[in-house]
Scaffold this motif. Structure first.
Motif: not given
Length: 633
Positions: A446-474
């Motif tokens: 997954i390219e995180l920038s693709e998710l951020e671009h999609t979220l920024r298209l929503h009218p309620d969003v000024r900016d977005a930053c997506v991160l991966l949390a708890d990587a490698g765990s269930p």
């Protein structure tokens, strides 16, 4: 310079099969064709009654599958399908889908999997971007959003009478022609198509390979989603060598049924993602006891959990191979393989292993010079696995596919993976991270920038930053930090979740949303991703009731299930009415919940869990099933 003690590893160092602990694959004199579809046809001629493809509805011999494929190929040719054209396959994982792939290759064209569960907008983009004019579909036909873009061709039914051998003339296909197209996440906000050639596929599953043993006495399980490149190893690794291919169910029930399918179908060769392999080893290690070849790839593999499988095989005195495989879609799935029998359990950085036959693996500095022992660099891949590049994106292709200064063929190219590696004391590469913002989530790139671009298209969003949390765990999940626009709705997180689900495949959707008035910035004015990664004020996930005291007393089953959910999610803020998916639940967490429930005496299954995604509904379903004497509610 070459290993040992160098950052350049090439295939000739891997020609001795004893280096993998595998017996040398005996030659197959009947099958010498270059193309996988011709290899299939040769087995249909030499062993027509041998079983080729099996799923819940079909059990097809090589001859039956070829006849069906050729009948479909006739219809595709009538629509003008031929070499260098892309044909969409809008079918679930099934015998029909594999037969369609064969038919497309028999026409000389390239196939593109279009998963029916993908959002319609993404499917429309893939069809338009690939230039697919024809899409093969099932009885339901094409969704309305695709019907105006392509001609629908029904997959049909198995042929009931043998076709004359001359009924279909093979298309004139060259090794450099496209065989299939796979879309990967893109940094620009749009996915990009990778063009894989016949030469790439032939090298991947060719007779020179030793990362697993290919042969007619093997039975492969087709478990990977068709839109992901490991499916090529499962399908053509089996069918180009006269093996039997067993196709898993198209839904989450595939994981639920996995232990019984492995035993009942006598699977010998299996591909898994690290999270799924780890979960099985933790919860049901005996399920893998009958599997003599396992390929694990797509993320970081645990050496300690790998040792459990290896030691169980040694204890039973049976030969078994567990390979850590590495490679990107841009290099036709796998380019290296490491036998985990050679890796100590305490190893923290599992090496990617020597390159497979035909591949080159380089660890280079910023000046494209090989690094020394203990030094870091970027992983580059050369040789036969390097694909054509990105469809109709010459600029991006030129940026990532570079001239190979170490190649021996004219015009040789190497692919810049973006993976950061280190050369260990043995001169072997271990991947330690990324040099960009690409992540792996349960084996999916997954390219995180693709998710951020999609979220920024929503009218309620000024900016977005997506991160991966708890990587490698269930509990691994994508977390979206959102700076909301003035006047944003109170239910903005629910709206964003619906917006993401309508635009992205499920594996790309964030599991949690954190609302900010403004995203924190560094002194240079960029989003402070490090601070957000340490952010603790996340609040409950969308759909969470936040635990607390339930309005109604819990039954004994509800209390037990609530405790199990809280244990697996590692959170006390979970109540009996919280929705599993809204909490960011994953298939790996579901496996853990079901296994713990069964250990506690509750006959919960994955099918029941997904149909009843809250504690209260699952407990009610268990009670109903108990009254009826069933377990499929």
């Amino acid at each position: 310079m070459k290993a040992q003690g160098s950052a350049m590893l090439t295939a000739p160092e891997r020609t001795d099969p004893s280096s993998t602990g595998l017996p040398e694959t005996p030659p197959t004199p009947v099958v010498r064709a270059w193309f996988v579809h011709e290899r299939f046809a040769a087995f249909a001629a030499s062993s027509p009654g041998g079983i080729a493809i099996e799923d819940s509805r079909h059990r097809l011999s090589y001859r039956q599958a070829l006849d069906w494929a050729d009948a479909l190929a006739d219809r595709l040719r009538a629509e003008g399908v031929g070499p260098e054209q892309v044909v969409g396959i809008h079918l679930d994982r099934s015998a029909e889908a594999v037969v369609t792939m064969l038919a497309v290759l028999r026409c000389g064209a390239a196939y593109l999997a279009l998963p029916p569960e993908y959002p319609e907008d993404r499917l429309r983009f893939m069809v338009r971007d690939s230039g697919a004019r024809v899409v093969v579909t099932g009885d339901a036909g094409l969704p309305a959003g695709l019907a105006d873009l392509a001609v629908a061709v029904p997959v049909g039914r198995p042929e009931t009478s043998p076709r004359p051998a001359s009924a279909i003339a093979p298309a004139v296909v060259r090794p450099a022609n496209l065989a299939y197209v796979i879309y990967t996440s893109g940094t620009t906000g749009l996915p990009k198509g990778v063009g894989v050639t016949h030469a790439n596929v032939a090298n991947l599953v060719g007779e020179a390979q030793r990362y697993v043993r290919f042969g007619a006495d093997e039975t492969f399980l087709q478990l990977s989603p068709l839109a992901f490149d490991p499916s090529a190893v499962e399908i053509w690794g089996a069918l180009a060598h006269g093996s039997r291919l067993v196709i898993a169910a198209p839904s989450y029930s595939a994981v639920d049924e996995l232990p019984s399918v492995l035993a009942e179908k006598r699977i010998t060769t299996l591909g898994l993602t690290p999270p799924l392999f780890h979960s099985i080893i933790e919860k049901r290690p005996e399920a893998l006891d009958g599997i003599r070849q396992i390929m694990v790839g797509g993320d970081i593999l645990s050496a300690a959990k790998s040792r459990v499988y290896v030691d169980r095989a040694v204890g039973r005195g049976v030969p078994a191979t567990l390979m850590n495989v590495y490679g990107p879609t841009e290099c036709a799935t796998f380019v290296s393989a490491q036998s985990m029998a050679e890796v100590p359990a305490e190893t923290t950085r599992v090496p990617v292993g020597p390159p497979i036959a035909g591949a080159g693996l380089y660890l280079l500095d910023e000046e494209l010079r090989p690094v020394g022992l203990g030094e870091h660099g970027e992983v580059y891949i050369g040789g036969k696995p390097v694909t054509r590049g990105y469809l109709d994106r010459p600029g991006l292709t030129a940026e990532r596919f570079l001239p190979d200064p170490f190649g021996t063929e004219p015009g040789a190219r190497m692919y810049a993976t973006g993976d950061e590696g280190v050369l260990d004391e043995r001169g072997v590469v271990a991947v330690i991270g990324r040099l960009d913002r690409q992540v792996k989530v349960r084996g999916h790139r997954i390219e995180l920038s693709e998710l951020e671009h999609t979220l920024r298209l929503h009218p309620d969003v000024r900016d977005a930053c997506v991160l991966l949390a708890d990587a490698g765990s269930p509990r691994e999940q994508l977390v979206a930090h959102i700076a909301v626009a003035p006047g944003a709705a109170d239910d903005v997180t629910a709206r964003l979740a619906a917006h993401a689900a309508a635009a992205l495949p499920a594996y790309m959707c964030p599991g949690r949303y954190v609302v900010h008035q403004q995203l924190p910035l560094t002194h240079t004015g960029k989003v402070d991703r490090k601070l957000l990664a340490e952010w603790t004020d996340t609040g409950p996930a969308a759909g969470s009731t936040g635990g607390g005291t339930p309005s109604e007393p819990l039954t004994a089953a509800e209390e037990l299930l609530t405790a199990i959910w809280r244990k697996n999610f590692e959170s006390e803020a979970i109540g009996p009415d919280d929705d599993f998916s809204a909490l960011g639940g994953t298939s790996i967490l579901a496996i853990g919940i079901v296994a713990d429930a069964q250990d506690a005496g509750l006959p919960l299954t994955l099918v029941m869990h997904y149909k009843n995604p809250t504690v209260r509904r699952a407990a009610a379903a268990l009670a109903t099933a108990s009254d009826r004497g069933t377990s499929d509610e």
